[in-house]
Design a protein around this motif. Sequence first.
Motif, PDB file in Angstrom:
ATOM      1  N   UNK A 233     -15.187 -13.008 -10.620  1.00 14.45           N
ATOM      2  CA  UNK A 233     -14.766 -14.377 -10.335  1.00 14.45           C
ATOM      3  C   UNK A 233     -13.262 -14.418 -10.074  1.00 14.45           C
ATOM      4  N   UNK A 234     -12.501 -13.607 -10.816  1.00 10.41           N
ATOM      5  CA  UNK A 234     -11.054 -13.550 -10.609  1.00 10.41           C
ATOM      6  C   UNK A 234     -10.707 -13.011  -9.222  1.00 10.41           C
ATOM      7  N   UNK A 235     -11.620 -12.222  -8.643  1.00  9.06           N
ATOM      8  CA  UNK A 235     -11.386 -11.659  -7.306  1.00  9.06           C
ATOM      9  C   UNK A 235     -11.681 -12.666  -6.205  1.00  9.06           C
ATOM     10  N   UNK A 236     -12.198 -13.849  -6.580  1.00  6.81           N
ATOM     11  CA  UNK A 236     -12.536 -14.872  -5.600  1.00  6.81           C
ATOM     12  C   UNK A 236     -14.012 -15.004  -5.330  1.00  6.81           C
ATOM     13  N   UNK A 237     -14.829 -14.246  -6.031  1.00 11.02           N
ATOM     14  CA  UNK A 237     -16.282 -14.278  -5.849  1.00 11.02           C
ATOM     15  C   UNK A 237     -16.875 -15.572  -6.406  1.00 11.02           C
ATOM     16  N   UNK A 238     -17.723 -16.230  -5.626  1.00 10.00           N
ATOM     17  CA  UNK A 238     -18.454 -17.376  -6.161  1.00 10.00           C
ATOM     18  C   UNK A 238     -19.965 -17.194  -6.007  1.00 10.00           C
ATOM     19  N   UNK A 239     -20.399 -15.975  -5.721  1.00  5.02           N
ATOM     20  CA  UNK A 239     -21.821 -15.627  -5.740  1.00  5.02           C
ATOM     21  C   UNK A 239     -21.922 -14.132  -6.020  1.00  5.02           C
ATOM     22  N   UNK A 240     -22.512 -13.781  -7.145  1.00  7.72           N
ATOM     23  CA  UNK A 240     -22.599 -12.385  -7.565  1.00  7.72           C
ATOM     24  C   UNK A 240     -23.905 -11.766  -7.074  1.00  7.72           C
ATOM     25  N   UNK A 241     -23.792 -10.628  -6.402  1.00  8.90           N
ATOM     26  CA  UNK A 241     -24.961  -9.849  -6.005  1.00  8.90           C
ATOM     27  C   UNK A 241     -25.005  -8.634  -6.920  1.00  8.90           C
ATOM     28  N   UNK A 242     -26.024  -8.576  -7.765  1.00  6.13           N
ATOM     29  CA  UNK A 242     -26.144  -7.497  -8.736  1.00  6.13           C
ATOM     30  C   UNK A 242     -27.033  -6.399  -8.164  1.00  6.13           C
ATOM     31  N   UNK A 243     -26.441  -5.233  -7.935  1.00  2.65           N
ATOM     32  CA  UNK A 243     -27.170  -4.092  -7.393  1.00  2.65           C
ATOM     33  C   UNK A 243     -27.833  -3.352  -8.543  1.00  2.65           C
ATOM     34  N   UNK A 244     -29.151  -3.467  -8.625  1.00  4.62           N
ATOM     35  CA  UNK A 244     -29.960  -2.909  -9.709  1.00  4.62           C
ATOM     36  C   UNK A 244     -29.795  -3.787 -10.956  1.00  4.62           C
ATOM     37  N   UNK A 245     -30.563  -3.509 -11.982  1.00  7.50           N
ATOM     38  CA  UNK A 245     -30.491  -4.294 -13.206  1.00  7.50           C
ATOM     39  C   UNK A 245     -31.619  -5.297 -13.368  1.00  7.50           C
ATOM     40  N   UNK A 246     -32.659  -5.179 -12.536  1.00  4.36           N
ATOM     41  CA  UNK A 246     -33.786  -6.110 -12.647  1.00  4.36           C
ATOM     42  C   UNK A 246     -34.414  -6.057 -14.033  1.00  4.36           C
TER      43      UNK A 246
END
Length: 358
Positions: free
Chosen positions: A153-166
Amino acid sequence: MAGTAREDGAGAGERRRGRSIMITAPRFWWRARPGLAAHLLQPVAALWGWKAASRMAGTPEMRAPVPVICVGNFVVGGAGKTPTALALADLVRRLGLAPGFLTRGYGGTIRSAHRVDPARDTAALVGDEPLLLAEAAPVVVAPHRPDGVAPLIASGTDCIIMDDGFQNPSLAKDFSLVVVDGGAGIGNGRVMPAGPLRASMAAQLPRADAVLVIGAGAAGETVARMATSADKPLLRGRLVAEGGPEGEEQRRVLAFSGIGRPEKFLASLKEAGFDVAATEAFPDHHPYGEADAERLIARADAEGLALVTTAKDHVRLNGGVGTLGRLAEKALVLRVRLVLDDEPMLERLIRAAVARKR
C-alpha cells in the motif's frame, strides 16, 4: 515431470532450499488412475488432507483495506499462475486501479517482508517469480503474507494480486481464481503424498470464486466439469509465445528449463517456430550452477545449436559470473502471455469483487 510443494508439504524425492521444501513429483501422481503406490500412501494422504482442509478453514489473521485477488492452483507444480497474475495486473489497470503483487518468494532466502528491487535483487534472494512480476508492478515478498500488505500500500498499490497462497488462510481474499493446467489437471485426484493435490477437491473447490483452465487436454476437461457442477464460473485461456527465432542460426535449439511442466515450454517453442533438436530438463526452480552452464554451453557448441530457455529460468541466470554469466548472455528467452477466451467475463467478476470490497 517435476513439481514443487510450497507451504503445503512434502513428498517423494524432497530436498531443501532455503526455508522451502522442493519436491520432485513422482510420475504416478499424474496418471489418470491411481496405482499401487497411491493406494499404499492413502492413509498418510488422508491425514494430510484433513490437516490441510482444517488449515484452509481457519480464520484469517488480517483483512486488507484494499481488494486482494488470489491466483492459486489445486495441485503442486506449475499451472500458469505467473502469466495469469500478469494478465490480471493489466485487467486491474483498465479498471482504474494500481496493482501490486504479493508473493511468498518461493526458492529465495528472504524471511521478512521485502520490496523487490529488480535492479539489485537476485533469484537466490527473492525467488524467480517475483523478479518477473516486478517488471509489471510493485512486488513485495512476504513469507508471512499479512506482513506484505502495508509495504504494498505504501508503494501506491490499491489492489493486491497474491501469487499463490490459495490454501493459506492468513490473509483474507476477496476473489480467488484457481488456475488449472489443461494437460495435467489434478493428476490422479489424490492428496499428497498419494497424488498432487494440496488438499482434497471437496475442501478446495468450494473456496474458489472461479476456475481458469489453461490449454487443452482431457485432464483439464475433467476439472472443468467439476467446476461447472459446483456452479463455479469457468474460464478458458491459452499461453501464447511472444517472438520467435530471428534467423536460421537461432532456429535449431537446445531447450533447457527448470519448471513444473517442461513439455509446455517445448510446445510453445514449436508453436513459435523453433526446431527443438535437444532438451535438458531440471527440477522446478532449479538453482543453476557453473557445472550446469558448462555442460549446456559445451553441448550446444558441439551440436551446433542455439540455447533457449524460459523467462523464469533466465532470471535465475542473471547476475551470474563466469560460465553462468556466459550462459545468461547466450541463451535466447521465450516469453509467453495468457490469452483469455472470455476476458470480459473475468473483468466482470473482478469488477464485482472490487465493488463488494468498497
